[in-house]
Design an enzyme around this catalytic site. Sequence first.
Site, PDB file in Angstrom:
ATOM      1  N   SER A  14      -7.986  33.992 -22.918  1.00 38.85           N
ATOM      2  CA  SER A  14      -9.100  34.627 -22.195  1.00 38.85           C
ATOM      3  C   SER A  14     -10.034  35.239 -23.227  1.00 38.85           C
ATOM      4  CB  SER A  14      -8.535  35.731 -21.294  1.00 38.85           C
ATOM      5  OG  SER A  14      -9.564  36.550 -20.785  1.00 38.85           O
ATOM      6  N   TYR A  60      -2.688  42.831 -19.279  1.00 39.21           N
ATOM      7  CA  TYR A  60      -3.344  41.513 -19.384  1.00 39.21           C
ATOM      8  C   TYR A  60      -3.887  41.312 -20.801  1.00 39.21           C
ATOM      9  CZ  TYR A  60      -6.421  37.624 -17.921  1.00 39.21           C
ATOM     10  OH  TYR A  60      -7.054  36.399 -17.784  1.00 39.21           O
TER      11      TYR A  60
HETATM   12  P1  NAD Z   1      -5.301  31.310 -10.192  1.00 43.30           P
HETATM   13  O1  NAD Z   1      -4.733  32.510  -9.513  1.00 43.30           O
HETATM   14  O2  NAD Z   1      -6.201  30.402  -9.442  1.00 43.30           O
HETATM   15  O3  NAD Z   1      -4.127  30.426 -10.819  1.00 43.30           O
HETATM   16  C1  NAD Z   1      -2.992  30.976 -11.395  1.00 43.30           C
HETATM   17  C2  NAD Z   1      -1.878  29.961 -11.381  1.00 43.30           C
HETATM   18  O4  NAD Z   1      -0.694  30.577 -11.927  1.00 43.30           O
HETATM   19  C3  NAD Z   1      -1.518  29.519  -9.943  1.00 43.30           C
HETATM   20  O5  NAD Z   1      -1.188  28.152  -9.925  1.00 43.30           O
HETATM   21  C4  NAD Z   1      -0.291  30.364  -9.635  1.00 43.30           C
HETATM   22  O6  NAD Z   1       0.556  29.792  -8.651  1.00 43.30           O
HETATM   23  C5  NAD Z   1       0.363  30.380 -11.010  1.00 43.30           C
HETATM   24  N1  NAD Z   1       1.387  31.423 -11.112  1.00 43.30           N
HETATM   25  C6  NAD Z   1       1.246  32.764 -10.914  1.00 43.30           C
HETATM   26  N2  NAD Z   1       2.442  33.378 -11.039  1.00 43.30           N
HETATM   27  C7  NAD Z   1       3.346  32.398 -11.342  1.00 43.30           C
HETATM   28  C8  NAD Z   1       4.744  32.393 -11.578  1.00 43.30           C
HETATM   29  N3  NAD Z   1       5.480  33.503 -11.545  1.00 43.30           N
HETATM   30  N4  NAD Z   1       5.342  31.212 -11.852  1.00 43.30           N
HETATM   31  C9  NAD Z   1       4.632  30.059 -11.867  1.00 43.30           C
HETATM   32  N5  NAD Z   1       3.297  30.008 -11.650  1.00 43.30           N
HETATM   33  C10 NAD Z   1       2.681  31.163 -11.385  1.00 43.30           C
HETATM   34  O7  NAD Z   1      -6.018  31.910 -11.481  1.00 43.30           O
HETATM   35  P2  NAD Z   1      -6.945  31.258 -12.606  1.00 43.30           P
HETATM   36  O8  NAD Z   1      -8.140  32.110 -12.701  1.00 43.30           O
HETATM   37  O9  NAD Z   1      -7.089  29.799 -12.442  1.00 43.30           O
HETATM   38  O10 NAD Z   1      -6.061  31.585 -13.897  1.00 43.30           O
HETATM   39  C11 NAD Z   1      -5.471  30.598 -14.708  1.00 43.30           C
HETATM   40  C12 NAD Z   1      -5.343  31.133 -16.129  1.00 43.30           C
HETATM   41  O11 NAD Z   1      -6.650  31.334 -16.655  1.00 43.30           O
HETATM   42  C13 NAD Z   1      -4.624  32.485 -16.217  1.00 43.30           C
HETATM   43  O12 NAD Z   1      -3.773  32.492 -17.342  1.00 43.30           O
HETATM   44  C14 NAD Z   1      -5.764  33.457 -16.392  1.00 43.30           C
HETATM   45  O13 NAD Z   1      -5.362  34.618 -17.067  1.00 43.30           O
HETATM   46  C15 NAD Z   1      -6.718  32.622 -17.222  1.00 43.30           C
HETATM   47  N6  NAD Z   1      -8.110  33.090 -17.190  1.00 43.30           N
HETATM   48  C16 NAD Z   1      -8.777  33.160 -16.012  1.00 43.30           C
HETATM   49  C17 NAD Z   1     -10.094  33.617 -16.041  1.00 43.30           C
HETATM   50  C18 NAD Z   1     -10.904  33.713 -14.788  1.00 43.30           C
HETATM   51  O14 NAD Z   1     -11.977  34.337 -14.833  1.00 43.30           O
HETATM   52  N7  NAD Z   1     -10.498  33.147 -13.687  1.00 43.30           N
HETATM   53  C19 NAD Z   1     -10.692  33.982 -17.241  1.00 43.30           C
HETATM   54  C20 NAD Z   1      -9.961  33.877 -18.410  1.00 43.30           C
HETATM   55  C21 NAD Z   1      -8.667  33.429 -18.371  1.00 43.30           C
END
Ligand code: NAD
Length: 263
Positions: free
Chosen positions: A145, A158
């Site tokens: 991130s 986080y």
């Molecule tokens: P999201 O909530 O859409 O997806 C998260 C995924 O992780 C889902 O498939 C969920 O089922 C899975 N997950 C959560 N807990 C779990 C567990 N205990 N076991 C197995 N799977 C689990 O969120 P996203 O925004 O797509 O996030 C994906 C990644 O991107 C994360 O690591 C997040 O930190 C990172 N990220 C997101 C953003 C943003 O703005 N959305 C920015 C930077 C980084």
Amino acid sequence: MIQGLKEKTALITGSTSGIGLGIAQALAASGANVVMNGLGNAGDIEKIRTGIEKDHGVRALYHDADMTKPAQIRDMCTKAASIFGAVDILVNNAGIQFVSPIQDFPEDKWNAILSINLTSAFHTIKGCVGGMRSKGWGRIINVASAHGLVASPFKSAYIAAKHGLVGLTKTVALETAKDRITCNAICPGYVLTPLVEGQIRDQAKAHNLPEKEVVEKIMLDPQPTKKFVQIDDVAAMAVFLCSDAAQGITGTALPIDGGWTAR
Ligand code: NAD
């Protein structure tokens, strides 16, 4: 899309939603078989899995390993390798968020965030890197991130986890540098996914503001483009990192953050 990933297998944690699902679809569109993982409704996941197979002519498997459970993670890596020969591409993407001042930060939330956002990547890499070494090729992509590079208040767990993931990325890159394996972190700014939609709702309640104002005044404040990063842009970077053109890129933390970390 780069069509060079036929015969490769990609395991993407947290690929039932958001960024992980986008990466799974993009890797499948480039010819890779995919192992999906993540939480969600079994019927919805099955629809996504069969959709990927039908749309891209690849094999798609789903494993329900909980990223807080090392034994389940090991089982996922072993099953993927026994079905497909090896995991060639590993994308550590599963993640959760919790926002609170540190003095009130619940210990169970700290532990869950560290387990899912950081420690699960240790277990998957440990479980998959041997197979990559045997085949003499591998790609490890950690979805960190902008918060792996800079901090914001109230996100202690986080930000600690994502900075840790960037550190893990560098170490693994050094350990695998001579084995035709690369390990890189992608560092997105805000992307509109279910994880961020939840934050918008929470912040709107906390600040007593309409959600539109939360997006404009709070969420996109650090992002100079004032636009959400697109899932497809993050997925395209993951596909590029899997290409031969990216063979010299390892140990990096690549921001896709609309200029956030340029400040
Ligand atoms: P999201 O909530 O859409 O997806 C998260 C995924 O992780 C889902 O498939 C969920 O089922 C899975 N997950 C959560 N807990 C779990 C567990 N205990 N076991 C197995 N799977 C689990 O969120 P996203 O925004 O797509 O996030 C994906 C990644 O991107 C994360 O690591 C997040 O930190 C990172 N990220 C997101 C953003 C943003 O703005 N959305 C920015 C930077 C980084």
